[in-house]
Design an enzyme around this catalytic site. Structure first.
Site, PDB file in Angstrom:
ATOM      1  CE  LYS A 129     -17.962  -1.406 -32.556  1.00 24.94           C
ATOM      2  NZ  LYS A 129     -16.789  -1.263 -31.561  1.00 24.94           N
TER       3      LYS A 129
ATOM      4  NE  ARG B 123      -6.776   1.844 -33.522  1.00 25.08           N
ATOM      5  CZ  ARG B 123      -6.466   1.456 -32.401  1.00 25.08           C
ATOM      6  NH1 ARG B 123      -5.420   1.106 -31.962  1.00 25.08           N
ATOM      7  NH2 ARG B 123      -7.666   1.845 -31.508  1.00 25.08           N
TER       8      ARG B 123
HETATM    9  N1  BES Z   1     -15.861   2.953 -33.089  1.00 23.03           N
HETATM   10  C1  BES Z   1     -15.082   2.487 -32.135  1.00 23.03           C
HETATM   11  C2  BES Z   1     -15.097   3.050 -30.968  1.00 23.03           C
HETATM   12  C3  BES Z   1     -16.324   3.512 -30.246  1.00 23.03           C
HETATM   13  C4  BES Z   1     -16.597   2.509 -29.073  1.00 23.03           C
HETATM   14  C5  BES Z   1     -16.803   4.554 -29.928  1.00 23.03           C
HETATM   15  C6  BES Z   1     -17.674   2.669 -28.358  1.00 23.03           C
HETATM   16  C7  BES Z   1     -18.057   4.862 -29.465  1.00 23.03           C
HETATM   17  C8  BES Z   1     -18.485   3.920 -28.398  1.00 23.03           C
HETATM   18  C9  BES Z   1     -13.992   1.819 -32.823  1.00 23.03           C
HETATM   19  O1  BES Z   1     -13.868   1.383 -33.917  1.00 23.03           O
HETATM   20  C10 BES Z   1     -13.459   0.474 -31.897  1.00 23.03           C
HETATM   21  O2  BES Z   1     -14.324  -0.454 -32.020  1.00 23.03           O
HETATM   22  N2  BES Z   1     -12.742   0.630 -31.061  1.00 23.03           N
HETATM   23  C11 BES Z   1     -12.152  -0.458 -30.250  1.00 23.03           C
HETATM   24  C12 BES Z   1     -10.773  -0.446 -30.318  1.00 23.03           C
HETATM   25  C13 BES Z   1     -10.254  -1.755 -29.517  1.00 23.03           C
HETATM   26  C14 BES Z   1     -10.399  -2.894 -30.690  1.00 23.03           C
HETATM   27  C15 BES Z   1      -8.573  -1.539 -29.522  1.00 23.03           C
HETATM   28  C16 BES Z   1     -12.665  -0.252 -28.735  1.00 23.03           C
HETATM   29  O3  BES Z   1     -12.747   0.910 -28.383  1.00 23.03           O
HETATM   30  O4  BES Z   1     -13.159  -1.200 -28.232  1.00 23.03           O
HETATM   31 MN    MN Z   2     -14.283  -0.465 -34.339  1.00 26.43          MN
END
Ligand code: BES
Ligand code: MN
Ligand code: ZN
Length: 474
Positions: free
Chosen positions: A259, A333
């Site tokens: 990230k 997931r």
């Molecule tokens: N934990 C995150 C989702 C999230 C992001 C929650 C920001 C709260 C604030 C999750 O694991 C994630 O990173 N999801 C990705 C999915 C994508 C790679 C398809 C996302 O939401 O960007």
């Molecule tokens: Mn994630």
């Protein structure tokens, strides 16, 4: 904080403060208070407060007049009024208070009692700074709610829900170097001792034997050992249990699909799904509800490392379905799918998972509603209705086959991402492939589990929604 019911006129309460309510479009019953409202040009807009001292005819030292807006008083306005009252009470360091009885539109007195106890108790939550002792700095010691009845059952329920929320908030607010998968497992074990629950914690080797290749592909890049935590509460003989599954990523760095740095600290909240099912279990056990409830928490840390999963890796889940890990940041997931297969052994009545699953749900719904998706419309409807009652609302998103097709992979049964569009829905479609054998719903709480900014902190949601759903099943 102690709660009780009190059958007395507001004028006769002789504690520190009496909280009374005023609407914009009606005058107040008590003439002395009404005169002071007029004298102060108090408009009774929602959440506005007028602090009065030594009011004629009132035994309490202070009378806190709280605005409710127009009649009929809505539930949202009532909560806003309570929160303002709580701030005002702290301001005057009130210890013993009475709250006037009030009709809230569309709700009965039990709802008002339960909600008042929950909201007032919840305002006492304080973030526990690392290295400091737990301090209960709230000045309010006792709250008497005006009522003709004497059954304080609803107050106890409201307090139990608030104590579940406090546990959820506390776990969420803890930093990830303290709140590890091991810490979550220990918390569950402590809860099991306190409330006489069955607790089982599976270790990496156990999960490996069960074939949880998807879950373990997420944890393998971290030094923190993964845990699969189960707690069971039996309040209803041999009835099939409600099973709650909570995403427990104690820190989500994104893994190799790392990230960006800004705001990454907030990924300590990626275990708020786990925290919410643990908090719900606490509330249900404390209320001694006549239900059977099981919670399952897959707990891992998602880190980049030489031995971490890489984009393009293919893993085999416990269900036998294979997954191409196209993005290691879509890890929630990957752990939930194995947990959803694992829960089949509980012979569940329904399965509800809660997860900070997608940033996309914040784009779709903002921070007011969580997203709900289900393979059973009655279950979705029940959750939406519970959310409305508990003022912890959910909004449904669709789960059509057209979205599921976006998960196609050339190299495995499915990819773990569906592309840019409808990210919340494709994430749920992924989970749905593992939840075919029971009634299932998914709550995406990425927008509601915590707030950012100056007041950064966990909210305790969706504990109110989940406990209300369970209460509704009895
Ligand atoms: N934990 C995150 C989702 C999230 C992001 C929650 C920001 C709260 C604030 C999750 O694991 C994630 O990173 N999801 C990705 C999915 C994508 C790679 C398809 C996302 O939401 O960007
Ligand atoms: Mn994630
Ligand atoms: Zn995550």
């Amino acid at each position: 904080m102690e709660f009780s019911l009190i059958n007395r006129a507001i004028q006769h309460f002789d504690g520190d403060a009496t909280v009374v309510f005023a609407n914009t479009d009606t005058s107040f019953d008590d003439q002395a208070v009404q005169s002071l409202i007029e004298l102060n040009h108090f408009e009774a807009k929602v959440g506005k407060v007028l602090c009065l001292s030594l009011v004629d005819g009132f035994k309490a030292n202070n009378v806190i007049v709280v605005g409710l807006g127009d009649t009929p008083t809505t539930d949202k306005n009532y909560i806003k009024a309570l929160l303002s009252a709580s701030t005002a009470l702290e301001g005057i360091k009130a210890k013993s208070i009475m709250i006037q009885q009030l009709d809230v539109d569309q709700h009965d007195e039990s709802w008002t009692q339960r909600t008042t106890a929950r909201v007032m108790q919840n305002t006492t939550y304080q973030i526990q700074k690392v290295g400091t002792e737990k301090s209960d700095e709230s000045s309010v010691e006792s709250i008497a709610i005006q009522s003709d009845g004497d059954n304080a059952h609803e107050l106890a329920q409201g307090q139990a829900i608030a104590s579940g929320m406090a546990l959820t908030r506390h776990l969420g607010d803890l930093p990830s170097n303290i709140c590890t998968p091991t810490y979550l497992a220990e918390t569950a074990q402590d809860l099991a001792k306190e409330f006489n629950l069955d607790c089982e914690v599976l270790e990496e080797s156990d999960m490996s034997k069960l074939g949880m290749g998807s879950l373990l592909s997420v944890s393998k890049g971290s030094i923190e050992p993964p845990k699969l935590i189960s707690l069971s509460y039996k309040g209803n003989g041999d009835a099939k249990p409600i099973v709650l599954v909570g995403k427990g990523v104690t820190f989500d760095s994104g893994g190799i699909s790392l990230k960006p740095g800004a705001g990454m600290d907030e990924m300590k909240y990626d275990m708020c799904g786990a925290a919410s099912v643990i908090g719900t279990m606490r509330a249900v056990a404390e209320m001694k509800l006549k239900v059977n409830l099981a919670i399952v928490v897959p707990a891992v840390e998602n880190m980049p490392a030489h031995n971490a999963s890489k984009p393009g890796d293919v893993v085999t889940s416990m269900s036998g379905q294979t997954i191409e890990v196209l993005n290691t940041d879509a890890e929630g997931r990957l752990i939930l799918c194995d947990a959803l297969t694992y829960v089949e052994r509980f012979n569940p009545e329904v399965v509800i998972d809660t997860a900070t699953l997608t940033g996309a749900v914040i784009v779709a719904l903002g921070k007011h509603h969580c997203g709900v998706m289900a393979n059973d419309q009655d279950l979705a409807d029940d959750l939406i209705s519970a959310g409305k009652t508990a003022l912890d609302t959910a909004w449904q998103l669709p789960l059509d086959d057209e979205y599921d097709e976006l998960l196609k992979s050339n190299f495995a049964d499915m990819g773990n991402i569906g592309g840019r569009e409808a990210g919340t829905v494709t994430a749920a479609c992924f989970l749905a492939r593992y939840a075919k054998d029971y009634r299932w719903a998914h709550l995406d709480i990425a927008g509601t589990a915590w707030v950012s900014g100056a007041k950064k902190g966990a909210t305790g949601r969706p504990v109110p929604l989940l406990t209300q759903y369970i209460l509704d099943q009895i």
